[in-house]
Design an enzyme around this catalytic site. Sequence first.
Site, mmCIF file in Angstrom:
data_model
loop_
_atom_site.group_PDB
_atom_site.id
_atom_site.type_symbol
_atom_site.label_atom_id
_atom_site.label_comp_id
_atom_site.label_asym_id
_atom_site.label_seq_id
_atom_site.Cartn_x
_atom_site.Cartn_y
_atom_site.Cartn_z
ATOM 1 N N ASP A 247 -6.546 -2.777 2.943
ATOM 2 C CA ASP A 247 -5.678 -3.552 2.759
ATOM 3 C C ASP A 247 -5.750 -4.928 3.050
ATOM 4 O O ASP A 247 -4.871 -5.993 2.886
ATOM 5 C CB ASP A 247 -4.231 -3.204 3.065
ATOM 6 C CG ASP A 247 -3.940 -1.799 2.649
ATOM 7 O OD1 ASP A 247 -3.789 -1.686 1.469
ATOM 8 O OD2 ASP A 247 -3.646 -1.004 3.549
ATOM 9 N N ASP B 230 0.879 -1.188 -0.084
ATOM 10 C CA ASP B 230 0.086 0.080 -0.008
ATOM 11 C C ASP B 230 1.018 1.365 0.065
ATOM 12 O O ASP B 230 2.212 1.288 0.230
ATOM 13 C CB ASP B 230 -0.916 -0.136 1.206
ATOM 14 C CG ASP B 230 -1.692 1.121 1.322
ATOM 15 O OD1 ASP B 230 -2.409 1.684 0.218
ATOM 16 O OD2 ASP B 230 -2.044 1.689 2.405
#
Length: 1186
Positions: A846, A414
Site C-alpha cells: 500500500d 486496502d
Amino acid sequence: MSLQQPPSNPASSPDCTHSNTEYTWQVKANDRDFNNQFTKKGFLCFKQRKYADNVIRTRKYNVLTFLPFNLYEQFQRVANVYFLLMVILQGVPAISTLPWHTTMIPLIMVLATRGVKDIMDDMARYRSDNEINNRLCDILHSGSFRAARWRDVHVGDVVRLRKDQFIPADMLLLNSSEPHSLCYVETADIDGETNLKYRQALSVTHEELHTEDKLATFDGRVLCEEPNSQLHSFSGALHWRGGQHPIDNDRILLRGFRLRNTHTCYGLVIFTGLDSKILRNCGRTVVKRTRIELLMNHVVLMILLFLLVTSLLLAVGAGVWEAQVSGSIEAIAALSEGFSPAYWGFVTFWGYIIILSPAMPMALYITFEVIHVVHSRFINWDLQMHFPEKDTYASARSTSLNEQLGQIEVIFSDKTGTLTQNIMTYKKCCVAGTVYGELLCDGSGAARPLTGFPPQPVDLRWNRYADGKLQFHDELLLERLRNREDQDLREFFRALSVCHTVMVEEKDGVLLYQAASPDEEALVTAARNLGFVFLSRTQDSVTVSELGVERHYHVLAMLDFSSQRRRMSVLVREPEGGLKLYCKGADIVIFERLAPDSPHRDATEKALDGFAEETLRTLCLAGRSVEEGFYREWIGEHHRANMATQGREQELAAAYERIENNLTLLGATAIEDRLQEGVPETIRTLKRAGIKIWVLTGDKKETAVNIGYSCKLLSSDMTILEGKDLRTLLEPAQENNSSNSNNTPRLSKEAGWTNQELLDLHKLGAQRKALVITGPELEFILRANDTAGGVHGQQVELQKRFVELASSCPAVICCRVTPLQKARMVELVRQYQGVVTLAIGDGANDVNMIKTAHIGVGISGQEGLQAVQCSDYSIAQFRFLQRLLLVHGRWSYIRICKYLRFFLFKTLSFTFVHIWYSFFNGFTAQRVFENWFITFYTVLYTSFPVLTMGLLERDVSDRASLQCPELYRVGQYQELFGYRVFGVTMLHALLTSLILFFIPFGAFLPSSHDYQTFAVTVATAAVFTVTAEIALQIWTWSLPNALAILLSIVLYFTLTFMLHSFKLHQAWPKDFLFPGASLNTLRDPYMWLIVLLTVTVCLLPSLAARALDTVLRPPDLHRVHSSEGQGMSVSAVELRTGFRRDQPQRRSSYAFSQERGFGERIASGTSLGKGKGARGARRQGLGEQQ
C-alpha cells in the site's frame, strides 16, 4: 500428473527461451569483487556502482543537503519570496520607509521555525530507516555464516534466514530445511494476504548445496532481467558447472516476505535496496501541500498584484502632485531638490511597496506553523483513538496537512488487515436441507439461539484434537454426528476433511495446518473440531480420523482450484474399495453440475440466500460415486491431457469437466471473514459525510465482494457493474452499420449489459450502483500511462470516461491489483476529478498508494511498519478514521480557515488605512501609525485572539460531529475559505479601513489635535475593532480565548505607554518619535468617544451578517448547533440505516489465494516425503548440522 520435479535442464524445459544476450543483470555468488566491477552512468561524467546497496533512505535531507533543499522548499511559498524582496528594498536608503531589520528578523524566524519542524519530521523518518536497516540476518563470509545487518547485505551474498525472519533482499532460493527444499512464506507486505505461499529451490541447488562447505564454494552466476516492479514474474537462468537452469518466480524470495513454518533457508541475493521489487513499487517521496496552502499562494499573488497596482496608482498621484501642486508651495518646492516628477513617482512607488508590505505579515506563517504543530499534538493525545490491545495511539507523522483531513472526498482503502482481521470463522452449514448453527435476533438486535437462552458454544472437550478455537452454537449437529445415524452429515464432514490441499505437521503433539487460503484452513479446522480430523497425507493418500476411527483414503487424482474453475475436486478410493469424487466450489458452479434428481436443492438455495443476508462467505460441497470402468477410461484420458505438450490446459479442463458432473449435493458452508471492530458503522458514517470509498485489494474478486457486503459498502439492491460491462461502455463507439444504427453494439445477456443500458445507468446517476473490476481488466485503461511517446488523445478520453463513471458510483472495488496499479488509480482520480483523496493501508503493498494520495494513512497492524513509515498519519484500527476525519480534520479545517480569514482581515484593514491617508499627505508614502505600532500590531497587539481561535475554535462538540457527519461537507465544498470568501474579506477590510480613517479624521478636522493624537486614536480604534470582530466570531468560548483578548488589550496599553516615554525618546530620538503622545491622547474623553463611535460603526456589518446567518441557516443545522447544550437529542440528528435488502443475492466465494493451490505439489510429491505422513521424520536444516 507428473510424480517428479520438473527438469531444470534447459534442453528439456520449454521455459528457457531466452538467450544469454537477453539478460543484462549478472550476479556471481560469493564474489563481491566481481559484482562491484559493474558500473553505470552517474551525475555528469561520474560513474557509480550498478548494483544498489541495501540501505533504505526515506529521509529527505542529510547534513549537506538540508539547507539548500529546505530553503528551496520554503521559498516555494510566494510570500517568503515577497518578504525577501522587501528586505532587499528596505536596504536601499533612497526608498526605505522602514528599517530593514523589521522584516529580516521575522523572516529568519519563519524560516528557522519551519526548518526545525522539518528536521524533527525527517529525524523520525531517519529513526524508522535505521530500525529496518539494522535488522539481523546471517551472511556467508570467509567460509562461515556470521551475523550481519541488512545494510551490509550485497548483491551476490549467500544469506541464511530462520523461521519468522523477514527476507532482506530479493533472493534466489538455494536450499531449505524442508523436504525438496520447499520454503513457506507469508506475503502480507506484498499482496496483503496472510495465508502461506510456497517457493521451491532448483533441484540442482537442492541436491548439491546441502552443507555449509558446499555453499561456501558455490560460484554459480545468475543472468536475469533488470530490476522492475513486476511482483508476480521473474525471468532468468542460473549458470553453474556448465549447465543452464531456468529461474522463474517460484524460485524467488522477495524482500518483504516473511519465513513461516520453515526452520532455515538459504538464498543468493540478486536485487538489493532500491532495486528490489517491493521498493520499485513504493514510488517517490513527494512534498505534499494542502488545498489551503496552494490557495494561499494564489491569495498572496492577488494581494501582491493589488499592492503593485495600488502603489503604481499612488506613485502616479505623487508624480502628478509633484508636477502640478508642490511647485506652487514654496516650502514643498524647496524639498524637491530639483528632481523630476517621474523620479519622485519612481521613488514613491517603492516607498509604498514597503509601507503596504504588512498586508502579508510574517506572523501569519509563524503562527500557521504553531497551529499545525498543536493540531498534530491534539491527534496524538486523543485517548479515544487509543487501541489498548496493542497500546497504540494515533500519530500525526506530518504536521502540515491537518486541515486537508477536513476536505476528503474519496478514500482508497486496502482490504486485508485494513477492513478485515483476515480471520476466518466457521459459522453455519446446511446439510440435507437443515441449517445448523442458526441464531435468532431479538428486537434489540442481540443474537439468541433457537432455545431462547444466551448463546453457548458446544462442548468439544471429548475431542482430543479440538483446538478450542471453534465457537459453534448448535448442539443438535454434534448430537447427530456422535450418534452416527445421520449419514448425510457424516458424508458432508468427510468431504470437508478429504477434499482440500491443506498440508499438516505435528509439533509437540499438536497438529498444525498449512493452507493456501484462510478459508480452506477454516473449513478443515471446523471439521477437525467436530470430529473429522485430517491427520496426514502422502503423495497418494489422506488419513482422516472420523469420530475416533482412523481411515485411509487413496488419492487417485486431484483436480486443483483455479480462478477460472472456481472449484476443486479430489478422486479417492475409500477403505471399503469404492471410488468417490468430492467437489467443492462456488454455488453457481456446483449447482450447474448437479444431477437432475439431486435432493435438497431448493432447501439449500434458500439457506444460501439466508447466509447471503448475513454477508457470510458461502461454499457448496457435492460428491458422486464413480464406476471402475469409467474411472479406468477417464484416468487414461487425464494422463494423456497431463502429458500433452500443446493445449495442456484445455485438455485438462475437458477431462475435469467430464468427471465433475451428475453430482449429488452434500451441503453448504458459511464462513465469516471477521471485520475489524466498527468497520460497517465507520463506512456508513463516512458515506453520510459525502465521502466515497474505493477498495483496492490484491485479493480475488469473490473475497473482495463478500467483504464489501459484510462492511456495508455494498448492499444487495445495488446494481453491480463488472469489468466486461465497463469495457463495453468505455471502448470507442464502433462505426455505424446496418444492424446497429445507434452505435451501441448489443451484447448477449450472458456476456453482460448492453452499451445502451450502461449509458442509461450512467446518465441516470442512480445512487445504487457499484463497480467491481479486476487488475487485468484495468490494464486497458491504465496502459495509457505507459506509452513511450506520451498519452494518446483517445486513451486520455478513455481514462476520463472511466473516472467519471466510477466517480458516479458510491462504491468501487478493484481486485487483484498490484501496488503500482493502486497508485495509478489514485493518480487518475486526482488528475481527472480534482478531488482530495486519502489512501489507507497497512502493508508494503500500500506504500505507493499512500504516497500518491493527498493524505496517506497507515494502519499499525499485522503486516509490519512499511505503510506507517511512509504515511502522513497512523492509526491502529480503521474505525478511528471517522474520528480522524470528522472530528480532528473538520475542526482543523474550521480553525485554519477562520484563522486565515481574520488574520487577513486584521492586516488588510490596518494596511489600507495608509492608502486613504495618502490623499491628504500629497502621496508622500508617509505612515499613519508610528513605526513601533506597525511592528507590534500583528506580532503582539492582535495575534493572541486569532491564534487561540485557530487553536481551539469549534462549532459543535466531537460527539455532535460524529452523530451528524453531514456537517463534514463544509470542507468538501470549501465554504469557509476560497476565492469568494477572500473577496468578501477584502471588501470587509476595505470598508473597515475607510471607517477607521475617516471617522477620526472627520472628528479631528475642526479641532486643534495634532498628527500624533490622530495616529494614537486610529491605532486604538483598530486594536479594539479587530479584537471585537474576533470575539463576535468565536463559537465556543473558553478560558484561553478570554485571556488572549485580555492579554492583547493589556499589552497594547502597556507597550504603548512604554514606547511613548520621554526617556526612550531622549536616548534614541530617531527611533522613538512619539514622546508622551499616548498619555496625552488617552486622557482626553473626546478621543474615547471617537474610538467608541468608530468601533461601533465598524462592527455593524458583522452584526448584520450574523443576524442574517441565524435567520437563513438551514433548520437541521440550526438544531444541531442549538442542541449542544441539550446533549444532542435524537430529534436533532436523524440516524438512518445505510443498508437495505430488497432482493437477496448469494455471493458464493471459493475464496482461495489468487495463486494456484498446493494440488500440483501434492500430486508430484515435492511437497512432502513420499510414503510418509506429515508426522514422519523431517530432514534437518543446515543450521542444525553445523
